[in-house]
Design an enzyme around this catalytic site. Structure first.
Site, PDB file in Angstrom:
ATOM      1  N   ASN A  58      37.073  44.337  36.712  1.00 38.25           N
ATOM      2  CA  ASN A  58      35.968  44.081  35.793  1.00 38.25           C
ATOM      3  C   ASN A  58      34.647  44.428  36.481  1.00 38.25           C
ATOM      4  OD1 ASN A  58      34.887  41.666  37.162  1.00 38.25           O
ATOM      5  ND2 ASN A  58      36.885  40.819  36.613  1.00 38.25           N
TER       6      ASN A  58
ATOM      7  N   ASP B 252      41.942  37.421  33.702  1.00 42.52           N
ATOM      8  CA  ASP B 252      42.795  36.451  33.013  1.00 42.52           C
ATOM      9  C   ASP B 252      44.255  36.891  33.010  1.00 42.52           C
ATOM     10  OD1 ASP B 252      40.764  34.675  32.359  1.00 42.52           O
ATOM     11  OD2 ASP B 252      40.153  35.889  30.646  1.00 42.52           O
TER      12      ASP B 252
ATOM     13  N   LYS C  31      34.351  25.123  26.992  1.00 44.16           N
ATOM     14  CA  LYS C  31      35.039  25.570  28.217  1.00 44.16           C
ATOM     15  C   LYS C  31      35.000  24.474  29.283  1.00 44.16           C
ATOM     16  CE  LYS C  31      34.921  30.021  28.983  1.00 44.16           C
ATOM     17  NZ  LYS C  31      34.337  31.339  29.274  1.00 44.16           N
TER      18      LYS C  31
HETATM   19  N1  CTP Z   1      38.240  31.143  36.279  1.00 40.95           N
HETATM   20  C1  CTP Z   1      39.189  30.880  37.217  1.00 40.95           C
HETATM   21  N2  CTP Z   1      40.438  31.416  37.091  1.00 40.95           N
HETATM   22  C2  CTP Z   1      40.746  32.204  36.043  1.00 40.95           C
HETATM   23  C3  CTP Z   1      39.766  32.497  35.060  1.00 40.95           C
HETATM   24  C4  CTP Z   1      38.521  31.950  35.213  1.00 40.95           C
HETATM   25  O1  CTP Z   1      38.897  30.167  38.194  1.00 40.95           O
HETATM   26  N3  CTP Z   1      41.959  32.722  35.950  1.00 40.95           N
HETATM   27  C5  CTP Z   1      36.918  30.524  36.413  1.00 40.95           C
HETATM   28  C6  CTP Z   1      35.766  31.471  36.662  1.00 40.95           C
HETATM   29  O2  CTP Z   1      35.539  31.624  38.054  1.00 40.95           O
HETATM   30  C7  CTP Z   1      34.613  30.766  35.992  1.00 40.95           C
HETATM   31  C8  CTP Z   1      35.271  30.048  34.837  1.00 40.95           C
HETATM   32  O3  CTP Z   1      36.633  29.939  35.179  1.00 40.95           O
HETATM   33  O4  CTP Z   1      34.025  29.798  36.812  1.00 40.95           O
HETATM   34  C9  CTP Z   1      35.141  30.660  33.497  1.00 40.95           C
HETATM   35  O5  CTP Z   1      35.467  32.021  33.512  1.00 40.95           O
HETATM   36  P1  CTP Z   1      35.440  32.867  32.180  1.00 40.95           P
HETATM   37  O6  CTP Z   1      35.977  34.221  32.468  1.00 40.95           O
HETATM   38  O7  CTP Z   1      34.109  32.744  31.526  1.00 40.95           O
HETATM   39  O8  CTP Z   1      36.416  32.004  31.297  1.00 40.95           O
HETATM   40  P2  CTP Z   1      37.907  32.126  30.912  1.00 40.95           P
HETATM   41  O9  CTP Z   1      38.620  30.948  31.413  1.00 40.95           O
HETATM   42  O10 CTP Z   1      38.429  33.449  31.337  1.00 40.95           O
HETATM   43  O11 CTP Z   1      37.797  31.985  29.342  1.00 40.95           O
HETATM   44  P3  CTP Z   1      37.619  33.108  28.218  1.00 40.95           P
HETATM   45  O12 CTP Z   1      38.076  34.407  28.801  1.00 40.95           O
HETATM   46  O13 CTP Z   1      38.457  32.589  27.137  1.00 40.95           O
HETATM   47  O14 CTP Z   1      36.151  33.090  27.862  1.00 40.95           O
END
Ligand code: CTP
Length: 398
Positions: free
Chosen positions: A208, A276, A337
């Site tokens: 990303n 993710d 979240k």
């Molecule tokens: N995060 C994490 N581990 C993952 C995904 C996210 O630790 N596998 C953490 C990121 O470091 C950040 C927070 O979760 O502090 C939110 O990340 P974000 O990408 O905004 O959220 P997601 O959980 O991926 O939710 P979505 O994609 O549904 O918005």
């Protein structure tokens, strides 16, 4: 910044000893007092005269130096310092320290004190990678010693690899970090940063656009307030800050393992843009074009590191801070979240392309806590990090 601090600088025998002359200057520019110690081997590379002229004080060289013994004693020499710095730290000095030898002035000083020690290793790459040196490194870390470098690069001996001593600037930053008297002194804080790379095959990956700038800025700001920072970083564009413990990882699963290893911590800040999903069965061979059509990638869900840590029953950091990258309905999404993950704070930001935030130098965040949403004005990522670090310091103090 280092005004009133007293550094005992042990200069070992390596070609990098010349950089320690520059280090003396830089330390003095910052207001530190430097007492130099030169090993016998060190004196083969730099002269006692240049060391003492730069330090503005006598250089200590011999264990049984009666005048020095009468004046202050070698034990006193290391105990009166705020920090012992060994630069260059040769393989031999590391081995002596790891074994507890005290057969010359430098090793005796190192053994005779519980003052914190910072080593800047410098040696041939094979010597650095030798299991004996790596064993000594682990032993010294377990004893509480800190390290800066070695860096990778071409070496005086003509070889290439890790073994070059860190630059004076880097050593200075590490010294400042160790001596920082800020409100986070004595606190251990974990920071995740950067993107993750999820392999498709040995040569391709999914990634990303995160540059790692915000995470690095947070780590730097926490360091500047005196925290001991463990910085778990994916393959970021920006260099990790000096004076923090860097744990490089590639994938989300590696990041999770590194985070678990870094715990316990007083606080965790999860600034990484973790993928993710990963490719369910990454190929161990390069995928080839085929007449049978296009490859189909199947995905599997990655561990949610923030959620796992937030919901730990035992050993959860006292304060867990997540980031939320959102492109729409920022407050609503980030508030949900925070609940879903179970973290204490969410630093939410709008990463829709028009903002130029992802990969850019500025950030506009909303801090979401149990007290609601607080909008911070758009400013540089460093400033956001400073503000966040101050908030963390206040929360951990309260
Ligand atoms: N995060 C994490 N581990 C993952 C995904 C996210 O630790 N596998 C953490 C990121 O470091 C950040 C927070 O979760 O502090 C939110 O990340 P974000 O990408 O905004 O959220 P997601 O959980 O991926 O939710 P979505 O994609 O549904 O918005």
């Amino acid at each position: 910044m280092l005004a009133g601090k007293h550094i005992l600088l042990i200069i070992g025998g390596g070609i990098a000893a010349y950089k320690s002359l520059e280090l003396i200057r830089r330390l003095q520019d910052q207001g530190a007092r430097v007492t130099p110690v030169l090993t016998r081997a060190g004196a083969e590379f730099v002269t006692p005269l240049s060391v003492s002229a730069l330090a503005g004080t006598a250089v200590h060289q011999e264990l049984f130096d009666l005048t020095a013994e009468a004046e202050m004693g070698h034990i006193q020499l290391s105990r009166s310092a705020d920090l012992l710095v060994v630069a260059p730290a040769t393989a031999d000095l590391m081995a002596k320290m790891a074994q507890g030898f005290a057969n010359d002035l430098a090793s005796t000083l190192l053994l005779a004190t519980d003052t914190p020690v910072l080593l800047a290793p410098a040696m041939n790459v094979r010597m650095w990678e030798h299991p004996a040196t790596q064993r000594n490194l682990e032993a010294l870390k377990a004893d509480g010693a800190s390290f800066v470098g070695p860096n990778e690069g071409s070496m005086a001996c003509g070889e290439f690899g890790p073994g070059r001593m860190a630059e004076p600037d880097e050593i200075l930053a590490a010294i400042s970090a160790k001596l920082a008297d800020g409100p986070l002194k004595g606190k251990r804080i974990l920071v995740t940063s950067g993107p993750t790379h999820e392999p498709i095959d040995p040569v391709r990956y999914i990634a990303n656009r995160s540059s790692g700038a915000q995470g690095a800025a947070v780590a730097r700001a926490l360091r500047d307030l005196g925290a001991e920072v463990v910085f778990v970083t994916g393959p970021a564009e920006v260099r990790p800050p000096e004076g923090v413990q860097v744990v490089p990882v590639e994938s989300a699963r590696e990041m999770e393992a590194a985070v678990q290893q870094a715990l316990p911590a007083d606080a965790g800040v999860f600034a990484a843009a973790v993928a993710d999903w990963r490719v369910a069965s990454a190929s161990d061979r390069k995928l080839k074009k085929s007449k049978d059509g296009l490859p189909v990638l199947e995905f599997a869900e990655n561990p949610d590191i923030l959620k796992t840590v937030s919901q730990m029953k035992k050993g959860r950091p006292g304060l867990v801070v997540g980031f939320a990258a959102e492109t729409n309905d920022v407050i609503e999404n980030a508030t949900a979240k925070r609940k879903r993950k179970g973290c204490d704070w969410i630093v939410a930001n709008d990463v829709s392309p028009a903002t130029g935030i992802m990969g850019g130098s500025e950030n506009a965040v909303i801090l979401i806590s149990d007290e609601g949403a607080e909008e911070w004005p758009r400013t540089g990522k460093d400033e956001v990090a400073r503000k966040l670090a101050e908030r963390i310091a206040a929360a951990l103090a309260g």
